[in-house]
Write a protein that holds these residues in place. Structure first.
Motif, PDB file in Angstrom:
ATOM      1  N   ILE A 196       3.103  -1.883  12.224  1.00 58.54           N
ATOM      2  CA  ILE A 196       2.106  -2.741  12.880  1.00 58.54           C
ATOM      3  C   ILE A 196       2.327  -4.201  12.501  1.00 58.54           C
ATOM      4  CG2 ILE A 196      -0.365  -3.306  12.901  1.00 58.54           C
ATOM      5  CD1 ILE A 196      -0.842  -0.231  12.681  1.00 58.54           C
ATOM      6  N   PHE A 197       2.617  -4.453  11.227  1.00 58.33           N
ATOM      7  CA  PHE A 197       2.888  -5.824  10.796  1.00 58.33           C
ATOM      8  C   PHE A 197       4.098  -6.392  11.529  1.00 58.33           C
ATOM      9  CE2 PHE A 197       5.180  -8.831   8.123  1.00 58.33           C
ATOM     10  CZ  PHE A 197       4.205  -9.795   7.941  1.00 58.33           C
ATOM     11  N   GLY A 198       5.187  -5.632  11.563  1.00 62.60           N
ATOM     12  CA  GLY A 198       6.408  -6.112  12.201  1.00 62.60           C
ATOM     13  C   GLY A 198       6.231  -6.396  13.678  1.00 62.60           C
ATOM     14  N   VAL A 199       5.586  -5.483  14.402  1.00 58.30           N
ATOM     15  CA  VAL A 199       5.385  -5.659  15.839  1.00 58.30           C
ATOM     16  C   VAL A 199       4.460  -6.840  16.116  1.00 58.30           C
ATOM     17  CG1 VAL A 199       4.238  -4.625  17.844  1.00 58.30           C
ATOM     18  CG2 VAL A 199       5.846  -3.297  16.528  1.00 58.30           C
ATOM     19  N   THR A 200       3.339  -6.905  15.401  1.00 54.76           N
ATOM     20  CA  THR A 200       2.363  -7.962  15.664  1.00 54.76           C
ATOM     21  C   THR A 200       2.935  -9.336  15.351  1.00 54.76           C
ATOM     22  OG1 THR A 200       0.593  -6.418  15.119  1.00 54.76           O
ATOM     23  CG2 THR A 200       0.025  -8.749  15.174  1.00 54.76           C
ATOM     24  N   THR A 201       3.611  -9.460  14.221  1.00 52.47           N
ATOM     25  CA  THR A 201       4.189 -10.742  13.839  1.00 52.47           C
ATOM     26  C   THR A 201       5.220 -11.214  14.857  1.00 52.47           C
ATOM     27  OG1 THR A 201       3.835 -10.232  11.523  1.00 52.47           O
ATOM     28  CG2 THR A 201       5.413 -11.948  11.996  1.00 52.47           C
ATOM     29  N   LEU A 253      -8.359  -9.858   6.096  1.00 51.67           N
ATOM     30  CA  LEU A 253      -8.278 -11.191   5.482  1.00 51.67           C
ATOM     31  C   LEU A 253      -7.268 -11.227   4.340  1.00 51.67           C
ATOM     32  CD1 LEU A 253     -12.061 -12.156   5.456  1.00 51.67           C
ATOM     33  CD2 LEU A 253     -10.259 -13.085   6.914  1.00 51.67           C
ATOM     34  N   GLY A 254      -7.304 -10.226   3.476  1.00 50.82           N
ATOM     35  CA  GLY A 254      -6.407 -10.213   2.317  1.00 50.82           C
ATOM     36  C   GLY A 254      -4.943 -10.143   2.708  1.00 50.82           C
ATOM     37  N   LEU A 255      -4.587  -9.167   3.551  1.00 54.51           N
ATOM     38  CA  LEU A 255      -3.192  -9.029   3.958  1.00 54.51           C
ATOM     39  C   LEU A 255      -2.750 -10.204   4.821  1.00 54.51           C
ATOM     40  CD1 LEU A 255      -2.980  -5.210   4.792  1.00 54.51           C
ATOM     41  CD2 LEU A 255      -2.104  -6.388   2.769  1.00 54.51           C
ATOM     42  N   GLY A 256      -3.659 -10.711   5.649  1.00 52.84           N
ATOM     43  CA  GLY A 256      -3.321 -11.868   6.479  1.00 52.84           C
ATOM     44  C   GLY A 256      -3.012 -13.098   5.651  1.00 52.84           C
ATOM     45  N   ILE A 257      -3.836 -13.358   4.639  1.00 52.73           N
ATOM     46  CA  ILE A 257      -3.617 -14.534   3.782  1.00 52.73           C
ATOM     47  C   ILE A 257      -2.347 -14.375   2.957  1.00 52.73           C
ATOM     48  CG2 ILE A 257      -4.544 -15.777   1.787  1.00 52.73           C
ATOM     49  CD1 ILE A 257      -7.354 -15.321   3.066  1.00 52.73           C
ATOM     50  N   TYR A 266       2.135 -14.605  10.919  1.00 58.31           N
ATOM     51  CA  TYR A 266       2.104 -13.702   9.774  1.00 58.31           C
ATOM     52  C   TYR A 266       0.667 -13.339   9.410  1.00 58.31           C
ATOM     53  CZ  TYR A 266       7.062 -13.880   9.170  1.00 58.31           C
ATOM     54  OH  TYR A 266       8.395 -13.712   9.383  1.00 58.31           O
ATOM     55  N   PHE A 267      -0.250 -14.290   9.569  1.00 60.32           N
ATOM     56  CA  PHE A 267      -1.656 -13.963   9.340  1.00 60.32           C
ATOM     57  C   PHE A 267      -2.103 -12.897  10.331  1.00 60.32           C
ATOM     58  CE2 PHE A 267      -6.151 -14.336  10.212  1.00 60.32           C
ATOM     59  CZ  PHE A 267      -6.683 -14.214   8.932  1.00 60.32           C
ATOM     60  N   LEU A 268      -1.726 -13.046  11.595  1.00 59.21           N
ATOM     61  CA  LEU A 268      -2.110 -12.067  12.612  1.00 59.21           C
ATOM     62  C   LEU A 268      -1.507 -10.691  12.323  1.00 59.21           C
ATOM     63  CD1 LEU A 268      -1.770 -14.290  15.806  1.00 59.21           C
ATOM     64  CD2 LEU A 268      -3.885 -13.520  14.703  1.00 59.21           C
ATOM     65  N   GLY A 269      -0.261 -10.657  11.864  1.00 54.02           N
ATOM     66  CA  GLY A 269       0.373  -9.384  11.512  1.00 54.02           C
ATOM     67  C   GLY A 269      -0.315  -8.704  10.350  1.00 54.02           C
ATOM     68  N   SER A 279     -14.038   2.366   7.959  1.00 51.95           N
ATOM     69  CA  SER A 279     -14.878   1.436   7.211  1.00 51.95           C
ATOM     70  C   SER A 279     -14.664   0.013   7.723  1.00 51.95           C
ATOM     71  CB  SER A 279     -14.540   1.508   5.717  1.00 51.95           C
ATOM     72  OG  SER A 279     -15.174   0.479   5.015  1.00 51.95           O
ATOM     73  N   VAL A 280     -15.739  -0.581   8.209  1.00 55.67           N
ATOM     74  CA  VAL A 280     -15.672  -1.959   8.679  1.00 55.67           C
ATOM     75  C   VAL A 280     -15.406  -2.903   7.515  1.00 55.67           C
ATOM     76  CG1 VAL A 280     -16.993  -3.814   9.769  1.00 55.67           C
ATOM     77  CG2 VAL A 280     -17.155  -1.490  10.657  1.00 55.67           C
ATOM     78  N   VAL A 281     -16.024  -2.631   6.377  1.00 53.64           N
ATOM     79  CA  VAL A 281     -15.836  -3.484   5.200  1.00 53.64           C
ATOM     80  C   VAL A 281     -14.375  -3.448   4.753  1.00 53.64           C
ATOM     81  CG1 VAL A 281     -16.468  -3.822   2.782  1.00 53.64           C
ATOM     82  CG2 VAL A 281     -18.231  -3.245   4.463  1.00 53.64           C
ATOM     83  N   THR A 282     -13.787  -2.270   4.694  1.00 52.04           N
ATOM     84  CA  THR A 282     -12.378  -2.150   4.319  1.00 52.04           C
ATOM     85  C   THR A 282     -11.493  -2.865   5.333  1.00 52.04           C
ATOM     86  OG1 THR A 282     -12.753  -0.032   3.230  1.00 52.04           O
ATOM     87  CG2 THR A 282     -10.496  -0.524   3.873  1.00 52.04           C
ATOM     88  N   GLY A 283     -11.758  -2.682   6.606  1.00 50.78           N
ATOM     89  CA  GLY A 283     -10.965  -3.336   7.641  1.00 50.78           C
ATOM     90  C   GLY A 283     -11.042  -4.844   7.565  1.00 50.78           C
TER      91      GLY A 283
END
Length: 135
Positions: free
Chosen positions: A63-68, A110-114, A84-87, A101-105
């Motif tokens: 998902i990261f590779g495709v989105t980025t 935010l964490g992985l995007g940053i 990269y933030f979007l990925g 979980s909405v909280v986990t998502g």
């Protein structure tokens, strides 16, 4: 050829393949540690946990590779750290959906995007994590 050797927004299949392989490797190592630290009761439980963890991490990488790559291609901004933030955010949203979980998502988005965005900025600007300081 490595991930950073491929042109941004051009070879989406190649970039996605690399990130999927990396996610799979991390998933295998993480699953192995999980099985050692928390002993399963049956072989089926061990297999299920190992496959679950590995497939989840491989999916995050894909998902990261495709989105980025698609973001760089569609936005016509190949070196923009926003791609990269979007990925990273898309990968985090998948993890939130996976755990229901909405909280986990939200937090992993935010964490992985940053982290992904800072990694791209660091690569562009030549940041180093180790070695002798440059004066």
């Amino acid at each position: 050829m490595g991930y950073w050797d491929l042109e941004e927004g051009k070879d989406c299949v190649g970039k996605t393949w690399i990130t999927t392989k990396l996610g799979t490797a991390i998933g295998l190592v993480g699953s192995a540690y999980h099985l050692v630290l928390i002993q399963p009761e049956t072989s089926l439980e061990a297999l299920t946990r190992a496959v679950n963890g590995t497939v989840t991490m491989a999916s995050l990488g894909a998902i990261f590779g495709v989105t980025t790559c698609l973001s760089a291609h569609v936005r016509d901004a190949p070196d923009d750290p926003t791609n990269y933030f979007l990925g990273g955010c898309a990968s985090g949203a998948f993890l939130g959906a996976r755990t229901r979980s909405v909280v986990t998502g939200t937090t992993t988005c935010l964490g992985l995007g940053i982290v992904a965005m800072l990694t791209k900025v660091g690569k562009k600007e030549g940041w180093r994590l180790s070695g002798e300081p440059r004066l």
